[in-house]
Design an enzyme around this catalytic site. Structure first.
Site, PDB file in Angstrom:
ATOM      1  N   HIS A 144       5.319  -3.051   8.197  1.00 52.06           N
ATOM      2  CA  HIS A 144       3.852  -3.029   8.226  1.00 52.06           C
ATOM      3  C   HIS A 144       3.401  -3.177   9.682  1.00 52.06           C
ATOM      4  O   HIS A 144       2.930  -4.224  10.105  1.00 52.06           O
ATOM      5  CB  HIS A 144       3.302  -4.155   7.346  1.00 52.06           C
ATOM      6  CG  HIS A 144       1.871  -3.953   6.916  1.00 52.06           C
ATOM      7  ND1 HIS A 144       1.494  -3.782   5.609  1.00 52.06           N
ATOM      8  CD2 HIS A 144       0.716  -3.903   7.622  1.00 52.06           C
ATOM      9  CE1 HIS A 144       0.183  -3.632   5.524  1.00 52.06           C
ATOM     10  NE2 HIS A 144      -0.317  -3.715   6.742  1.00 52.06           N
ATOM     11  N   ASN A 184      -3.295   3.751  -0.386  1.00 56.66           N
ATOM     12  CA  ASN A 184      -4.233   2.709   0.043  1.00 56.66           C
ATOM     13  C   ASN A 184      -5.574   3.389   0.255  1.00 56.66           C
ATOM     14  O   ASN A 184      -5.627   4.472   0.847  1.00 56.66           O
ATOM     15  CB  ASN A 184      -3.831   2.107   1.402  1.00 56.66           C
ATOM     16  CG  ASN A 184      -2.525   1.334   1.355  1.00 56.66           C
ATOM     17  OD1 ASN A 184      -1.921   1.174   0.304  1.00 56.66           O
ATOM     18  ND2 ASN A 184      -2.090   0.869   2.512  1.00 56.66           N
ATOM     19  N   ARG A 225       2.363  -7.522  -3.463  1.00 59.18           N
ATOM     20  CA  ARG A 225       2.985  -6.730  -2.400  1.00 59.18           C
ATOM     21  C   ARG A 225       2.907  -7.523  -1.103  1.00 59.18           C
ATOM     22  O   ARG A 225       1.819  -7.929  -0.681  1.00 59.18           O
ATOM     23  CB  ARG A 225       2.225  -5.412  -2.233  1.00 59.18           C
ATOM     24  CG  ARG A 225       2.644  -4.650  -1.007  1.00 59.18           C
ATOM     25  CD  ARG A 225       1.725  -3.476  -0.694  1.00 59.18           C
ATOM     26  NE  ARG A 225       2.125  -2.893   0.569  1.00 59.18           N
ATOM     27  CZ  ARG A 225       1.317  -2.263   1.409  1.00 59.18           C
ATOM     28  NH1 ARG A 225       0.057  -2.086   1.111  1.00 59.18           N
ATOM     29  NH2 ARG A 225       1.772  -1.796   2.541  1.00 59.18           N
ATOM     30  N   GLN A 258      -0.100 -10.622   9.381  1.00 57.43           N
ATOM     31  CA  GLN A 258      -1.484 -10.992   9.100  1.00 57.43           C
ATOM     32  C   GLN A 258      -1.617 -12.310   8.346  1.00 57.43           C
ATOM     33  O   GLN A 258      -2.691 -12.881   8.299  1.00 57.43           O
ATOM     34  CB  GLN A 258      -2.165  -9.854   8.333  1.00 57.43           C
ATOM     35  CG  GLN A 258      -2.284  -8.597   9.185  1.00 57.43           C
ATOM     36  CD  GLN A 258      -2.924  -7.434   8.436  1.00 57.43           C
ATOM     37  OE1 GLN A 258      -2.234  -6.627   7.845  1.00 57.43           O
ATOM     38  NE2 GLN A 258      -4.225  -7.349   8.460  1.00 57.43           N
ATOM     39  N   TYR A 299      -9.895   2.760   1.203  1.00 57.56           N
ATOM     40  CA  TYR A 299     -11.032   1.897   1.531  1.00 57.56           C
ATOM     41  C   TYR A 299     -12.371   2.622   1.400  1.00 57.56           C
ATOM     42  O   TYR A 299     -13.166   2.275   0.547  1.00 57.56           O
ATOM     43  CB  TYR A 299     -10.857   1.284   2.934  1.00 57.56           C
ATOM     44  CG  TYR A 299      -9.763   0.240   2.927  1.00 57.56           C
ATOM     45  CD1 TYR A 299     -10.044  -1.083   2.647  1.00 57.56           C
ATOM     46  CD2 TYR A 299      -8.433   0.601   3.122  1.00 57.56           C
ATOM     47  CE1 TYR A 299      -9.052  -2.038   2.581  1.00 57.56           C
ATOM     48  CE2 TYR A 299      -7.423  -0.352   3.053  1.00 57.56           C
ATOM     49  CZ  TYR A 299      -7.739  -1.671   2.781  1.00 57.56           C
ATOM     50  OH  TYR A 299      -6.739  -2.604   2.714  1.00 57.56           O
ATOM     51  N   ASN A 343       4.058   1.240   6.081  1.00 62.65           N
ATOM     52  CA  ASN A 343       2.645   1.140   5.735  1.00 62.65           C
ATOM     53  C   ASN A 343       1.790   2.074   6.583  1.00 62.65           C
ATOM     54  O   ASN A 343       1.881   2.061   7.814  1.00 62.65           O
ATOM     55  CB  ASN A 343       2.151  -0.298   5.949  1.00 62.65           C
ATOM     56  CG  ASN A 343       0.692  -0.436   5.546  1.00 62.65           C
ATOM     57  OD1 ASN A 343       0.363  -0.274   4.379  1.00 62.65           O
ATOM     58  ND2 ASN A 343      -0.187  -0.693   6.502  1.00 62.65           N
ATOM     59  N   GLU A 357      -3.472  -0.813  -1.945  1.00 67.28           N
ATOM     60  CA  GLU A 357      -4.515  -1.523  -1.192  1.00 67.28           C
ATOM     61  C   GLU A 357      -5.856  -0.926  -1.534  1.00 67.28           C
ATOM     62  O   GLU A 357      -5.999   0.310  -1.597  1.00 67.28           O
ATOM     63  CB  GLU A 357      -4.325  -1.377   0.332  1.00 67.28           C
ATOM     64  CG  GLU A 357      -3.352  -2.318   0.956  1.00 67.28           C
ATOM     65  CD  GLU A 357      -3.332  -2.211   2.481  1.00 67.28           C
ATOM     66  OE1 GLU A 357      -4.409  -2.093   3.092  1.00 67.28           O
ATOM     67  OE2 GLU A 357      -2.229  -2.233   3.041  1.00 67.28           O
ATOM     68  N   GLU A 413      -7.258  -9.940  10.799  1.00 64.55           N
ATOM     69  CA  GLU A 413      -7.571  -8.514  10.887  1.00 64.55           C
ATOM     70  C   GLU A 413      -7.801  -8.221  12.358  1.00 64.55           C
ATOM     71  O   GLU A 413      -8.641  -8.872  12.980  1.00 64.55           O
ATOM     72  CB  GLU A 413      -8.868  -8.195  10.133  1.00 64.55           C
ATOM     73  CG  GLU A 413      -8.742  -8.197   8.636  1.00 64.55           C
ATOM     74  CD  GLU A 413      -8.102  -6.922   8.103  1.00 64.55           C
ATOM     75  OE1 GLU A 413      -8.088  -5.903   8.817  1.00 64.55           O
ATOM     76  OE2 GLU A 413      -7.602  -6.963   6.967  1.00 64.55           O
ATOM     77  N   TRP A 414      -7.093  -7.260  12.897  1.00 66.85           N
ATOM     78  CA  TRP A 414      -7.383  -6.916  14.276  1.00 66.85           C
ATOM     79  C   TRP A 414      -8.232  -5.660  14.302  1.00 66.85           C
ATOM     80  O   TRP A 414      -7.811  -4.605  13.892  1.00 66.85           O
ATOM     81  CB  TRP A 414      -6.099  -6.698  15.087  1.00 66.85           C
ATOM     82  CG  TRP A 414      -6.476  -6.359  16.495  1.00 66.85           C
ATOM     83  CD1 TRP A 414      -6.927  -7.228  17.445  1.00 66.85           C
ATOM     84  CD2 TRP A 414      -6.529  -5.063  17.073  1.00 66.85           C
ATOM     85  NE1 TRP A 414      -7.249  -6.553  18.586  1.00 66.85           N
ATOM     86  CE2 TRP A 414      -7.020  -5.221  18.388  1.00 66.85           C
ATOM     87  CE3 TRP A 414      -6.226  -3.789  16.625  1.00 66.85           C
ATOM     88  CZ2 TRP A 414      -7.193  -4.154  19.254  1.00 66.85           C
ATOM     89  CZ3 TRP A 414      -6.406  -2.720  17.483  1.00 66.85           C
ATOM     90  CH2 TRP A 414      -6.878  -2.903  18.793  1.00 66.85           C
ATOM     91  N   TRP A 463      -6.816  -5.623  -1.663  1.00 67.16           N
ATOM     92  CA  TRP A 463      -6.609  -6.152  -0.313  1.00 67.16           C
ATOM     93  C   TRP A 463      -7.812  -7.007   0.026  1.00 67.16           C
ATOM     94  O   TRP A 463      -8.907  -6.501   0.120  1.00 67.16           O
ATOM     95  CB  TRP A 463      -6.440  -5.017   0.703  1.00 67.16           C
ATOM     96  CG  TRP A 463      -6.146  -5.564   2.070  1.00 67.16           C
ATOM     97  CD1 TRP A 463      -7.053  -5.979   2.999  1.00 67.16           C
ATOM     98  CD2 TRP A 463      -4.847  -5.791   2.638  1.00 67.16           C
ATOM     99  NE1 TRP A 463      -6.406  -6.460   4.112  1.00 67.16           N
ATOM    100  CE2 TRP A 463      -5.065  -6.349   3.921  1.00 67.16           C
ATOM    101  CE3 TRP A 463      -3.538  -5.589   2.195  1.00 67.16           C
ATOM    102  CZ2 TRP A 463      -4.007  -6.693   4.768  1.00 67.16           C
ATOM    103  CZ3 TRP A 463      -2.501  -5.927   3.043  1.00 67.16           C
ATOM    104  CH2 TRP A 463      -2.743  -6.479   4.310  1.00 67.16           C
TER     105      TRP A 463
HETATM  106  C1  NOJ Z   1      -4.983  -1.327   5.818  1.00 64.43           C
HETATM  107  C2  NOJ Z   1      -3.852  -2.070   6.435  1.00 64.43           C
HETATM  108  O1  NOJ Z   1      -2.666  -1.797   5.739  1.00 64.43           O
HETATM  109  C3  NOJ Z   1      -4.062  -3.565   6.518  1.00 64.43           C
HETATM  110  O2  NOJ Z   1      -3.085  -4.079   7.375  1.00 64.43           O
HETATM  111  C4  NOJ Z   1      -5.467  -3.884   6.976  1.00 64.43           C
HETATM  112  O3  NOJ Z   1      -5.658  -5.250   7.075  1.00 64.43           O
HETATM  113  C5  NOJ Z   1      -6.443  -3.251   6.003  1.00 64.43           C
HETATM  114  N1  NOJ Z   1      -6.300  -1.828   6.092  1.00 64.43           N
HETATM  115  C6  NOJ Z   1      -7.907  -3.607   6.246  1.00 64.43           C
HETATM  116  O4  NOJ Z   1      -8.309  -3.253   7.513  1.00 64.43           O
END
Ligand code: NOJ
Length: 479
Positions: A128, A302, A82, A30, A304, A176, A378, A435-436, A428
């Site tokens: 990852h 991690n 990281r 990334q 979100y 990851n 993250e 970002e895909w 993060w």
């Molecule tokens: C978690 C992933 O580890 C990371 O690669 C990604 O960019 C982020 N989520 C945000 O989408």
């Protein structure tokens, strides 16, 4: 500013230990770019995104600009970073008998040395999502029906990393987000994907982790004195109401995303959450469970976003069901009200209380009994439509500032009020990296990368906000 600044609230002054790791996270594909330079071999992402404008051919150009990244980390007050090693950069064809690429080794050696000189502790993710393409072709990578070759090749790659970097790297993450990786494979990373692959990939991730952790502990830990873990991701799913159906659905969603991986690794048991698919869900042998039990030195999470479980069941064959084999319906609204501020394309919403619940869940179910800390590796936010905003608003990123302020406060509350032991936090991401996301491009960085101006890094205000939060909550220092 519409939020109460954490760094001005005396209740949070110095509430975290002086050893608290705070910094940023990234991943090789990334940010590095230079996918066909320095002797790097191809990974499955090069192939998967070959014809896409969203590919990692240049990404943030960090292969060339890593010194600038270290400068940013210093400027942002980070004491931890990281990053991940691209397997095919140091072993272009990936396999145990394949050659080592010394230019790739030099790149990571320089990066590690540069970080240490700057007083920043590296945490290295071995993997990852970026399988060397030749291993995907040889035995389907992580979708291999027989995990034997994959385990041997991965262990040989891990051994190379421990031997080469382990004198300086003291914290390792094996894999990851296995949960998201299984989903990515089903979205096209694995050719000829079939439903059993979904479970096979997850299963193989766990097995690989167990073998690599055993290798590190048996052959390197004594002399290198480091720690090893696995980066699990956990979204919080809250029942939309108290109905048994919603409560059960929320529990099931949590067990599937986190317990599938955490139970074998932290408790030496296996989840029953996939009994619906027992015909294709692989089980571990007693011997494998013994190897896996306690195979992480810290609980890495991690996180979100948060959603509601409605208690309704998705129709078989609906889109989400195909991706995740998960029939639990989730929603962002309750009684017509959105759960939090929308992130880009709904990913993720801002729900700080969900983060606190995640920390409490991981602590209560796994880390507490083992007396190991949680490290957040993250956490971040993609503002809606950021890529089409004016540069001034991008830099001002008020929504992201609010996100970090409130999420970090949730972390502090979990420590202060719920007794959760948290040893670190990584936002993060350091940069607006690649970002895909299947056609839409969320941005997560605290640094804007101006591609037209030679990939110049321009700090956004959330970076200085995080810096002041860390100074205050860790050291009690006001600006
Ligand atoms: C978690 C992933 O580890 C990371 O690669 C990604 O960019 C982020 N989520 C945000 O989408």
């Amino acid at each position: 500013m519409t939020f109460a600044k954490l760094s001005e609230n005396p209740e949070y002054s110095s509430i975290l230990p002086a050893t608290f790791l705070h910094g940023y996270a990234s991943a090789a594909y990334q940010i590095e770019g230079a996918t066909s330079q320095g002797g790097r071999g191809a990974s499955i992402w090069d192939e998967f995104l070959r014809d896409s404008p969203e590919n990692g051919d240049t990404a943030c150009n960090s292969y060339h600009l890593w010194r600038n990244d270290i400068e940013l980390l210093k400027q942002y007050g980070a004491n931890s970073y990281r990053f991940s090693i691209s397997w095919s950069r140091i072993k272009p064809l990936g396999g145990r008998k394949d050659e080592v690429n010394h230019e790739g080794i030099k790149y990571y050696n320089d990066l590690i040395d540069g970080l240490l000189e700057a007083g920043i502790e590296p945490t290295v993710t071995l993997f990852h999502y970026d399988v060397p393409l030749s291993l995907q072709r040889r035995y389907r990578g992580f979708a291999a029906a027989d995990s034997g070759e994959l385990v041997e090749d991965f262990c040989s790659f891990a051994r190379l990393c421990f031997e080469t970097f382990g004198d300086r790297v003291k914290r390792w993450l094996t894999i990851n987000e296995p949960w998201i990786f299984t989903i990515l494979y089903s979205l096209g990373l694995a050719e000829d994907w079939t439903q059993p692959d979904f479970f096979r990939v997850g299963h193989n991730c766990i097995l690989v982790h167990g073998h690599v952790a055993r290798l590190y502990r048996e052959e390197f830990k004594m002399t290198q004195d480091g720690q090893i873990g696995i980066a699990l991701n956990m979204e919080w799913v809250e029942p939309v109401d108290e109905s048994p159906a919603a409560v059960q659905a929320a529990n099931l969603a949590t067990e599937r995303c986190i317990d599938w991986f955490a139970k074998p690794i932290f408790l030496g048991t296996q989840t029953n959450a996939w009994d619906r698919h027992s015909d294709i869900f692989p089980r571990f042998s007693e011997e494998e469970l013994q190897m896996l039990n306690g195979s992480a030195d810290f609980f890495s999470v991690n996180h979100y976003g948060t959603s509601y479980a409605t208690g309704r069941i998705l129709e078989p064959g609906s889109k989400l069901d195909i991706w995740t084999m998960d029939e639990v319906e989730k929603s962002w609204t309750k009684d017509g009200i959105l759960i939090g501020r929308r992130g880009h394309n709904g990913h993720p919403h801002t729900v700080p209380w969900g983060f606190r619940k995640v920390l409490v869940y991981c602590w209560d179910h796994f880390a507490k009994a083992l007396d190991i800390p949680i490290i957040v590796y993250e956490n971040g936010y993609a503002m809606e439509n950021e890529s089409s905003m004016a540069i001034e608003s991008i830099i001002d990123d008020t929504a992201r500032q609010e996100y970090y302020n409130n999420y970090f406060q949730a972390l502090c509350d979990a420590v202060k009020m719920d007794g959760v032991q948290v040893a670190g936090y990584h936002a993060w991401s350091l940069l607006d990296n690649l970002e895909w996301h299947n056609g839409y491009q969320p941005r997560f960085g605290v640094t804007f990368v101006d591609r037209e101006a030679g990939y110049k890094r321009i700090p956004k205000k959330s970076a200085s906000l995080l810096n002041s939060i860390w100074r205050y909550t860790v050291h009690g220092k006001r600006e």
